[in-house]
Design a protein around this motif. Structure first.
Motif, PDB file in Angstrom:
ATOM      1  N   ASP A 106     -45.436 -30.968 -38.750  1.00  0.00           N
ATOM      2  CA  ASP A 106     -45.937 -32.166 -39.433  1.00  0.00           C
ATOM      3  C   ASP A 106     -45.406 -33.400 -38.718  1.00  0.00           C
ATOM      4  O   ASP A 106     -44.375 -33.348 -38.042  1.00  0.00           O
ATOM      5  N   ILE A 107     -46.097 -34.524 -38.880  1.00  0.00           N
ATOM      6  CA  ILE A 107     -45.680 -35.784 -38.263  1.00  0.00           C
ATOM      7  C   ILE A 107     -44.860 -36.576 -39.278  1.00  0.00           C
ATOM      8  O   ILE A 107     -45.261 -36.720 -40.441  1.00  0.00           O
ATOM      9  N   TYR A 108     -43.715 -37.107 -38.813  1.00  0.00           N
ATOM     10  CA  TYR A 108     -42.787 -37.854 -39.666  1.00  0.00           C
ATOM     11  C   TYR A 108     -42.508 -39.218 -39.044  1.00  0.00           C
ATOM     12  O   TYR A 108     -42.731 -39.445 -37.847  1.00  0.00           O
ATOM     13  N   PHE A 109     -41.971 -40.109 -39.876  1.00  0.00           N
ATOM     14  CA  PHE A 109     -41.572 -41.444 -39.410  1.00  0.00           C
ATOM     15  C   PHE A 109     -40.167 -41.716 -39.915  1.00  0.00           C
ATOM     16  O   PHE A 109     -39.886 -41.591 -41.110  1.00  0.00           O
ATOM     17  N   ALA A 110     -39.248 -42.080 -38.995  1.00  0.00           N
ATOM     18  CA  ALA A 110     -37.875 -42.432 -39.342  1.00  0.00           C
ATOM     19  C   ALA A 110     -37.651 -43.907 -39.030  1.00  0.00           C
ATOM     20  O   ALA A 110     -37.648 -44.292 -37.860  1.00  0.00           O
ATOM     21  N   GLY A 137     -54.483 -45.518 -34.142  1.00  0.00           N
ATOM     22  CA  GLY A 137     -53.767 -44.739 -33.146  1.00  0.00           C
ATOM     23  C   GLY A 137     -54.427 -43.390 -32.964  1.00  0.00           C
ATOM     24  O   GLY A 137     -55.561 -43.161 -33.400  1.00  0.00           O
ATOM     25  N   PHE A 138     -53.687 -42.469 -32.338  1.00  0.00           N
ATOM     26  CA  PHE A 138     -54.220 -41.149 -32.013  1.00  0.00           C
ATOM     27  C   PHE A 138     -53.130 -40.104 -32.258  1.00  0.00           C
ATOM     28  O   PHE A 138     -51.938 -40.400 -32.208  1.00  0.00           O
ATOM     29  N   PHE A 139     -53.542 -38.867 -32.513  1.00  0.00           N
ATOM     30  CA  PHE A 139     -52.610 -37.754 -32.635  1.00  0.00           C
ATOM     31  C   PHE A 139     -53.319 -36.474 -32.235  1.00  0.00           C
ATOM     32  O   PHE A 139     -54.546 -36.466 -32.016  1.00  0.00           O
ATOM     33  N   THR A 140     -52.568 -35.382 -32.147  1.00  0.00           N
ATOM     34  CA  THR A 140     -53.100 -34.080 -31.757  1.00  0.00           C
ATOM     35  C   THR A 140     -52.979 -33.115 -32.932  1.00  0.00           C
ATOM     36  O   THR A 140     -51.999 -33.150 -33.673  1.00  0.00           O
ATOM     37  N   SER A 141     -53.982 -32.237 -33.084  1.00  0.00           N
ATOM     38  CA  SER A 141     -53.951 -31.247 -34.172  1.00  0.00           C
ATOM     39  C   SER A 141     -54.772 -30.026 -33.767  1.00  0.00           C
ATOM     40  O   SER A 141     -55.754 -30.139 -33.035  1.00  0.00           O
ATOM     41  N   GLY A 155     -61.707 -27.296 -29.850  1.00  0.00           N
ATOM     42  CA  GLY A 155     -60.926 -26.265 -29.172  1.00  0.00           C
ATOM     43  C   GLY A 155     -59.718 -25.880 -30.004  1.00  0.00           C
ATOM     44  O   GLY A 155     -59.729 -25.987 -31.235  1.00  0.00           O
ATOM     45  N   GLU A 156     -58.653 -25.424 -29.308  1.00  0.00           N
ATOM     46  CA  GLU A 156     -57.421 -25.082 -30.020  1.00  0.00           C
ATOM     47  C   GLU A 156     -56.724 -26.371 -30.473  1.00  0.00           C
ATOM     48  O   GLU A 156     -56.697 -26.703 -31.636  1.00  0.00           O
ATOM     49  N   ASP A 157     -56.145 -27.118 -29.528  1.00  0.00           N
ATOM     50  CA  ASP A 157     -55.569 -28.428 -29.812  1.00  0.00           C
ATOM     51  C   ASP A 157     -56.603 -29.492 -29.467  1.00  0.00           C
ATOM     52  O   ASP A 157     -57.210 -29.458 -28.389  1.00  0.00           O
ATOM     53  N   ASP A 158     -56.805 -30.449 -30.388  1.00  0.00           N
ATOM     54  CA  ASP A 158     -57.771 -31.525 -30.176  1.00  0.00           C
ATOM     55  C   ASP A 158     -57.117 -32.869 -30.441  1.00  0.00           C
ATOM     56  O   ASP A 158     -56.137 -32.977 -31.199  1.00  0.00           O
ATOM     57  N   LEU A 159     -57.677 -33.914 -29.826  1.00  0.00           N
ATOM     58  CA  LEU A 159     -57.222 -35.277 -30.055  1.00  0.00           C
ATOM     59  C   LEU A 159     -57.996 -35.892 -31.217  1.00  0.00           C
ATOM     60  O   LEU A 159     -59.212 -35.721 -31.318  1.00  0.00           O
ATOM     61  N   TYR A 160     -57.261 -36.605 -32.087  1.00  0.00           N
ATOM     62  CA  TYR A 160     -57.865 -37.250 -33.249  1.00  0.00           C
ATOM     63  C   TYR A 160     -57.531 -38.735 -33.252  1.00  0.00           C
ATOM     64  O   TYR A 160     -56.477 -39.163 -32.775  1.00  0.00           O
ATOM     65  N   TYR A 161     -58.472 -39.497 -33.803  1.00  0.00           N
ATOM     66  CA  TYR A 161     -58.309 -40.947 -33.992  1.00  0.00           C
ATOM     67  C   TYR A 161     -58.001 -41.192 -35.466  1.00  0.00           C
ATOM     68  O   TYR A 161     -58.531 -40.507 -36.347  1.00  0.00           O
ATOM     69  N   SER A 191     -52.556 -28.451 -43.011  1.00  0.00           N
ATOM     70  CA  SER A 191     -51.870 -27.162 -43.105  1.00  0.00           C
ATOM     71  C   SER A 191     -51.717 -26.495 -41.737  1.00  0.00           C
ATOM     72  O   SER A 191     -51.237 -25.364 -41.655  1.00  0.00           O
ATOM     73  N   TYR A 192     -52.132 -27.186 -40.674  1.00  0.00           N
ATOM     74  CA  TYR A 192     -52.000 -26.671 -39.312  1.00  0.00           C
ATOM     75  C   TYR A 192     -50.904 -27.452 -38.584  1.00  0.00           C
ATOM     76  O   TYR A 192     -50.090 -28.135 -39.214  1.00  0.00           O
ATOM     77  N   ASP A 193     -50.870 -27.379 -37.254  1.00  0.00           N
ATOM     78  CA  ASP A 193     -49.891 -28.123 -36.460  1.00  0.00           C
ATOM     79  C   ASP A 193     -50.447 -29.505 -36.126  1.00  0.00           C
ATOM     80  O   ASP A 193     -51.554 -29.630 -35.573  1.00  0.00           O
ATOM     81  N   ASP A 194     -49.688 -30.546 -36.445  1.00  0.00           N
ATOM     82  CA  ASP A 194     -50.073 -31.929 -36.166  1.00  0.00           C
ATOM     83  C   ASP A 194     -48.904 -32.592 -35.438  1.00  0.00           C
ATOM     84  O   ASP A 194     -47.760 -32.506 -35.894  1.00  0.00           O
ATOM     85  N   PHE A 195     -49.171 -33.269 -34.317  1.00  0.00           N
ATOM     86  CA  PHE A 195     -48.080 -33.772 -33.498  1.00  0.00           C
ATOM     87  C   PHE A 195     -48.610 -34.834 -32.534  1.00  0.00           C
ATOM     88  O   PHE A 195     -49.810 -35.111 -32.484  1.00  0.00           O
ATOM     89  N   GLY A 196     -47.706 -35.432 -31.758  1.00  0.00           N
ATOM     90  CA  GLY A 196     -48.086 -36.344 -30.685  1.00  0.00           C
ATOM     91  C   GLY A 196     -48.747 -37.631 -31.151  1.00  0.00           C
ATOM     92  O   GLY A 196     -49.672 -38.113 -30.499  1.00  0.00           O
ATOM     93  N   LEU A 197     -48.265 -38.219 -32.263  1.00  0.00           N
ATOM     94  CA  LEU A 197     -48.887 -39.445 -32.771  1.00  0.00           C
ATOM     95  C   LEU A 197     -48.441 -40.657 -31.958  1.00  0.00           C
ATOM     96  O   LEU A 197     -47.273 -40.793 -31.620  1.00  0.00           O
TER      97      LEU A 197
END
Length: 751
Positions: A360-364, A400-404, A411-417, A385-391
């Protein structure tokens, strides 16, 4: 003859089973190798083949792990259900079983397994969320559901596309595609131009991706890039193969490389950063906008878990040693893909905190002095409920953008806006009203503001806060009984403190005399302590002179009304005691005095406390004295280590924080940190392991500001047992456990 026959049969059975056992071990070793290479599908297939022929607990546990990594929650739940009833099961397997049930919609069943996990790990950092897991997940699902929109990018391919970075007028990202559109065996860096388009829901369209900087792409993986603000230098991740020092097998490592711009579209030969090593991986760089800090992920020794986040500081042209970002960011799991937003904090991905999916993606939020506030889950729809990362976030903070690898992608990992849809343009504005004479806040002060329709009032701390549109200013008149009125102007985003002057009273009121009485005793034996010094530090008023206890351990101090004090008690050969709460005379009501009992922990044994039994009652339990050359008392540290590891685990941090507080309260003391092992294992190995563990604690304390000269690390190995469990003596596990300990004792004072 009968005995001889039985032995003959046993030998034949052993010789017959040996080839099968060897084949099984070979398959297990190969499956483990697949896991290390992140080829979880091949690992799962091989573990299944092993279990078809043999009931191997290790294979069951690792099969559950492989299915979890593959996001196959149904099969993962089934195998974790098998694993938790094995003798080899660990508390984390209870947690993962609950997690898989949660993913499969069995919330009440999941809560049962979370509760079992917390019974075994009561101090786990995820406890507040796990105690009410279903409610917490519901909160995450609605957290940003109406405030954020997401959609996949049109440039996604049937292969992995991941790790976007802003560059010029477009995006650089990693992909398995080749120039002709087919798949290739390794990740390369590609670039796509962003062209403004008001007719598009995103406000732009992306051009056809093309290879970025061909001289940087090689026949191995290159991905996860970060650029300097002027875009003249870049850092990226590349993999390589190396022989592991312990196993002598080839393993894949990751490293970060740095390159300078050589021309408009070319780069110099990249150079490996100095803190990279073939003994561990270093990856996922993120350069701060000022170019002075590089954040990255690594599994280097000394972290909290699998992979931790670190930062290195650049001085001139040299990068300093990595600094761990600490327990508010890192966990016993994996923390990856850091992204630093200037003036805000750090975004990153983690599977060690409780959330919606695997990663999951977090903010500190960033605090002062390089510290970080507790990480916050970004919630749905950023997380799934899947893998989300690279925000990554644009500098205007709106998109912004992230990967999930969530369902519905190309595909398997995709870029999201993503875009924030209800951005608040108001700024928090705060006014604090203080008594000019005493410095104390004025509660209930009336504020007549040109921006408010009616009169408003300050709270108990003298504060009043509101949200104002950017650029708006207000005229405020402050009116309080028995104080002169005050008028000011305050604008959006400002924080002002004003000091109002009291109107002199005609008849002075004689202050009431208030007395604090108390007794100081020895924590070890309850005896009164004579000669202890009790000091008060006043907040906004004068403090009395320190008091010294008499033969009965008693003291008395005269206090002022309407004043708060911090109390410190100290005596030679005892740890100083600082009360955690202030003493405020306003809380006494009509009483003219208050009584207080204090206990000080000795660190040198007196006649009444010299014995070989463990004692408790203070912040630390007394250990058993094994060094009889002096009367210094050892104290036990309740620390946890992984088998044969010296790195400090996350659940040990609360114990270390107590020790840090004790050293802060006693700034002159010099202590020895000692680590001990039981008698199992060789003398040399135990001595080295204990020394590394002691060094790890000292390094942690110095990283928190304790001067190195106050800390002595000493590993005694098995040389100082507290019982008869020496080499060759059979003992119970409980007796061995008594010897596996970490202690500290006072060596002296810097005075």
């Amino acid at each position: 003859m009968r005995k001889r026959g039985i032995l003959l049969i046993a030998c034949v059975l052993f010789l017959c089973s040996a080839p099968a056992l060897y084949a099984q071990q070979a398959k297990l070793k190969k499956a483990h190798k697949y896991m290390e290479l992140l080829d979880y599908k091949s690992a799962a297939d091989l573990y299944m083949r092993i279990l078809e022929d043999h009931d191997v607990p290790e294979a069951k546990i690792n099969l559950a792990e492989a299915y979890r990594k593959l996001n196959d929650y149904t099969n993962a739940e089934y195998w974790y259900q098998q694993a938790v009833y094995l003798p080899e099961a660990k508390p984390i397997h209870y947690y993962y079983l609950g997690l898989m049930k949660q993913r499969n919609g069995k919330c009440e069943e999941a809560q049962e397994w979370y509760s079992r996990f917390l019974t075994l790990k009561p101090y786990d950092v995820r406890k507040p969320q796990l105690q009410k897991a279903c409610d917490y997940i519901d909160q995450l699902l609605v957290k940003s559901a109406t405030a954020t929109t997401t959609e996949p990018l049109e440039l996604n391919s049937p292969f992995d596309d991941l790790g976007a970075a802003f560059y010029r007028d477009g995006l650089v990202f990693g992909t398995f595609r080749s120039p002709n559109g087919s798949a290739q065996q390794y990740l390369d860096l590609y670039f796509a131009v962003m062209t403004p388009d008001s007719s598009n829901s995103k406000g732009f369209v992306l051009g056809t991706p093309e290879k970025f900087a061909p001289q940087l792409n090689t026949p191995v993986h290159e991905a996860i890039v970060t650029f300097s603000r002027d875009e003249t230098e870049l850092f990226f991740t590349r993999n390589y193969i190396v022989e592991d020092e312990s196993s002598r097998e080839t393993v894949m490592r990751l490293e970060i490389l740095h390159a300078q711009q050589a021309g408009p579209d070319s780069w110099d030969k990249p150079q490996t950063l100095p803190f990279c090593s073939p003994r561990f991986s270093v990856a996922h760089p993120c350069l701060s906008p000022d170019g002075r800090r590089l954040f990255f992920a690594s599994d280097m020794p000394g972290g909290f878990g699998g992979k931790d986040l670190y930062v290195s500081f650049r001085d001139s042209a040299a990068w300093g040693p990595p600094v761990n970002l600490g327990p508010n960011v890192n966990t016993e799991g994996d923390e990856l893909f850091p992204y630093y937003a200037e003036g805000q904090g750090l975004y990153f991905a983690s599977d060690g905190l409780f959330g919606l999916g695997g990663q999951d993606i977090y903010f500190a939020p960033e605090l002062d002095a390089g510290e970080w506030d507790a990480a916050q889950n970004m919630g749905y729809p950023i997380n799934s409920s899947y893998d989300d990362f690279g925000l990554i976030v644009h500098t205007d903070g709106t998109y912004g953008f992230f990967t999930s690898n969530r369902a519905g992608g190309a595909g398997e990992d995709d870029l999201y806006y993503f875009r924030k849809t209800n951005i608040d343009t108001r700024s928090r504005t705060q006014l604090r009203v203080v008594d000019a004479a005493t410095g104390r806040p004025v509660a209930g002060a009336g504020l007549a503001s040109s921006c408010e329709e009616s009169l408003v009032f300050t709270d108990a701390d003298g504060n009043y806060a509101t949200l104002l549109e950017r650029g708006r200013c207000c005229t405020v008149r402050v009116e309080v009984d028995n104080f002169e009125p005050y008028t000011l102007t305050i604008c959006a985003g400002e924080q002002q403190e004003i000091h109002i002057v009291a109107i002199p009273e005609q008849t002075p009121i004689r202050p009431k005399i208030l007395t604090l009485n108390g007794m100081v005793s020895d924590l070890a034996n309850g005896a009164p302590l004579q000669g202890a010094v009790v000091t008060l530090v006043a907040n906004g008023c004068s403090a009395p002179a320190p008091a010294i206890t008499d033969a009965a351990g008693a003291f008395s101090l005269e206090l002022q009304p309407h004043c708060c004090y911090a109390l410190r008690a100290e005596k030679g050969n005892y740890f100083a005691r600082i009360l955690p709460d202030t003493i405020c005379t306003d809380n006494w009501g009509e009483a003219a005095q208050s009584n207080l009992n204090l206990y000080l922990q000795p660190f040198v044994a007196a006649a009444a406390t010299v014995n070989n039994s463990q004692q408790t009652g203070g912040d630390f339990a007394m250990g058993i004295r094994t060094d009889h050359h002096n009367d210094t008392i050892p104290f036990l540290l309740n620390l946890y280590y992984d088998l044969n590891r010296s790195s400090i685990r996350a659940e040990s941090v609360p114990e270390l924080l107590k020790l840090l507080q004790l050293l802060t309260d006693n700034p002159k003391l010099i202590i020895e940190i000692s680590s001990h092992t039981d008698s199992r294992g060789s003398d040399e190995y135990n001595l080295q392991l204990s020394q590394r563990r002691a060094d790890a604690i000292v390094n942690w304390l110095t990283s928190k500001g304790i001067p190195a000269y106050r800390l002595k690390a000493r590993g005694y190995g098995e040389g100082r047992p507290v019982n008869k469990c020496e080499d060759g003596v059979p003992c119970s596990e409980e007796q061995y456990q008594m010897n596996r300990r970490t202690e500290f004792k006072v060596l002296g004072s810097s005075e």
